[in-house]
Design a protein around this motif. Structure first.
Motif, PDB file in Angstrom:
ATOM      1  N   MET A 220       0.815  -1.216   0.000  1.00 40.15           N
ATOM      2  CA  MET A 220       0.000   0.000   0.000  1.00 40.15           C
ATOM      3  C   MET A 220       0.845   1.262   0.000  1.00 40.15           C
ATOM      4  N   VAL A 221       2.031   1.200   0.621  1.00 40.77           N
ATOM      5  CA  VAL A 221       2.851   2.403   0.787  1.00 40.77           C
ATOM      6  C   VAL A 221       4.119   2.371  -0.070  1.00 40.77           C
ATOM      7  N   GLY A 222       4.207   1.372  -0.965  1.00 40.36           N
ATOM      8  CA  GLY A 222       5.297   1.341  -1.925  1.00 40.36           C
ATOM      9  C   GLY A 222       6.635   0.888  -1.380  1.00 40.36           C
ATOM     10  N   LEU A 223       6.632   0.042  -0.360  1.00 40.09           N
ATOM     11  CA  LEU A 223       7.867  -0.478   0.210  1.00 40.09           C
ATOM     12  C   LEU A 223       7.839  -1.992   0.218  1.00 40.09           C
ATOM     13  N   SER A 224       8.999  -2.584   0.453  1.00 39.62           N
ATOM     14  CA  SER A 224       9.037  -4.025   0.690  1.00 39.62           C
ATOM     15  C   SER A 224       8.672  -4.289   2.142  1.00 39.62           C
ATOM     16  N   GLY A 225       8.333  -5.536   2.431  1.00 43.91           N
ATOM     17  CA  GLY A 225       7.988  -5.876   3.800  1.00 43.91           C
ATOM     18  C   GLY A 225       9.128  -5.616   4.764  1.00 43.91           C
ATOM     19  N   SER A 226      10.352  -5.914   4.336  1.00 47.80           N
ATOM     20  CA  SER A 226      11.503  -5.713   5.219  1.00 47.80           C
ATOM     21  C   SER A 226      11.769  -4.232   5.436  1.00 47.80           C
ATOM     22  N   GLN A 227      11.589  -3.404   4.398  1.00 45.11           N
ATOM     23  CA  GLN A 227      11.783  -1.958   4.555  1.00 45.11           C
ATOM     24  C   GLN A 227      10.769  -1.378   5.539  1.00 45.11           C
ATOM     25  N   LEU A 228       9.508  -1.787   5.391  1.00 44.43           N
ATOM     26  CA  LEU A 228       8.470  -1.266   6.275  1.00 44.43           C
ATOM     27  C   LEU A 228       8.712  -1.729   7.709  1.00 44.43           C
ATOM     28  N   SER A 229       9.071  -2.986   7.888  1.00 47.38           N
ATOM     29  CA  SER A 229       9.335  -3.500   9.239  1.00 47.38           C
ATOM     30  C   SER A 229      10.496  -2.753   9.882  1.00 47.38           C
ATOM     31  N   ALA A 230      11.512  -2.429   9.087  1.00 46.75           N
ATOM     32  CA  ALA A 230      12.653  -1.685   9.620  1.00 46.75           C
ATOM     33  C   ALA A 230      12.231  -0.286  10.074  1.00 46.75           C
ATOM     34  N   LEU A 231      11.346   0.373   9.301  1.00 48.62           N
ATOM     35  CA  LEU A 231      10.862   1.701   9.683  1.00 48.62           C
ATOM     36  C   LEU A 231      10.068   1.630  10.983  1.00 48.62           C
ATOM     37  N   PHE A 232       9.208   0.628  11.111  1.00 47.22           N
ATOM     38  CA  PHE A 232       8.423   0.475  12.335  1.00 47.22           C
ATOM     39  C   PHE A 232       9.337   0.289  13.536  1.00 47.22           C
ATOM     40  N   ARG A 233      10.337  -0.556  13.393  1.00 46.43           N
ATOM     41  CA  ARG A 233      11.222  -0.823  14.537  1.00 46.43           C
ATOM     42  C   ARG A 233      12.071   0.404  14.872  1.00 46.43           C
ATOM     43  N   GLU A 234      12.507   1.125  13.836  1.00 48.13           N
ATOM     44  CA  GLU A 234      13.353   2.292  14.078  1.00 48.13           C
ATOM     45  C   GLU A 234      12.588   3.412  14.762  1.00 48.13           C
ATOM     46  N   HIS A 235      11.348   3.687  14.312  1.00 51.15           N
ATOM     47  CA  HIS A 235      10.623   4.854  14.792  1.00 51.15           C
ATOM     48  C   HIS A 235       9.599   4.543  15.883  1.00 51.15           C
ATOM     49  N   LEU A 236       9.074   3.308  15.896  1.00 55.05           N
ATOM     50  CA  LEU A 236       8.036   2.964  16.870  1.00 55.05           C
ATOM     51  C   LEU A 236       8.488   1.902  17.859  1.00 55.05           C
TER      52      LEU A 236
END
Length: 300
Positions: A220-236
């Motif tokens: 939905m947001v134009g990323l791979s699953g690993s990229q999105l998971s990394a963003l969640f872990r980094e910021h949240l």
């Protein structure tokens, strides 16, 4: 600086609008509250609600003694600070530091509806600075101003119930929540695009309690699953799936605190088909079963 189609600031009125609410804490009470360990951190000194505030405006060449929060939930207006005039539309939030010269006013053709606070305290300057850094200036924008307006309303209700120490503490708590919301969710302007992480979080909040797979969310947001998971872990600090569980647990706490629904019904409302599995998950996150959580002494 006055546009040709606007009345001069000298012709504006500071208050007196039909349906308005306005509370002012007596200065003696302010002095006492600033010595309190809680309200000394953040204290609301004035709060109000001005609906459809035609011809509203203020000019303070020397600034105000306290910081100001203005939240526009309808109509439009403007704010002038540091030699620049900034437009304010629905969802606009203005945070004015104490002691800074400023002026603001409602648009003539579509006057704003404002919820506002004056606040001070040891932590107040830091909150204002953080909001300015996040938004790039004193005006930021919320996609939905209702949560912050609701918190300002809670401040007004607390003060209206009697300006006791307890009421001022309740007002401080709601104000802190409102300012934190502005810092966390405000954007530079109404046209600012949300980041992929922000879009993912918005989708999860809107879709809860229904679960969304990491793969579907990432697409939905134009990323791979690993990229999105990394963003969640980094910021949240959690994975996308853990974040969804947090949303469901937050909703479960609301229902346990605010309704008499049976635990099985709350499990269904929060997306759990199996009440026993819901209870185990709730216990894992809170150290209490849902029933024990509901029966805990209030305030703990």
């Amino acid at each position: 600086m006055v546009d040709m189609d606007e009345s001069p600031i000298s012709e504006r009125i500071p208050e007196g609008f039909a349906g308005q609410r306005m509370l002012v804490v007596p200065r003696a009470a302010v002095d006492r509250a600033l010595r309190h360990p809680v309200t000394g951190k953040l204290l609301v000194t004035d709060a109000g609600y001005f609906p459809h505030a035609a011809r509203h405006g203020r000019s303070r060449p020397e600034g105000a003694a306290e910081h100001l929060l203005l939240v526009c939930t309808g109509g439009a207006g403007w704010c002038e600070i540091g030699g620049a005039r900034l437009p304010v539309s629905r969802g606009g939030v203005v945070l004015l530091p104490a002691g800074r010269a400023h002026a603001y006013g409602a648009a003539e053709d579509d006057p704003w509806t404002l919820w506002w606070l004056h606040f001070t305290g040891a932590d107040a300057t830091g909150l204002v600075r953080a909001a300015h850094e996040a938004a790039g200036g004193p005006v930021t924008h919320l996609r939905d101003p209702a949560p912050v307006a609701s918190l300002v309303s809670q401040v007004i209700d607390a003060l209206d119930a009697g300006m006791t120490s307890a009421a001022l503490i309740r007002g401080s708590g709601a104000a802190w929540h409102a300012l934190a919301h502005v810092v966390a969710t405000g954007r530079r302007n109404p046209g600012s695009q949300l980041s992929p992480l922000e879009r993912a979080v918005e989708h999860l909040r809107a879709a809860a309690p229904k679960r969304t797979s990491v793969a579907a969310l990432a697409s939905m947001v134009g990323l791979s699953g690993s990229q999105l998971s990394a963003l969640f872990r980094e910021h949240l600090g959690v994975s996308p799936l853990q974040y969804q569980v947090q949303l469901r647990m937050a909703r479960a706490r609301e229902l346990l605190d605010g309704t008499d629904l049976p635990v099985a019904a709350i499990a269904r409302e929060t997306g759990f088909d199996d009440p026993m599995y819901f209870s185990r998950q709730f216990n894992q996150h809170h150290g209490l079963t849902p029933s024990a959580y509901r029966q805990r002494p209030q305030g703990t």
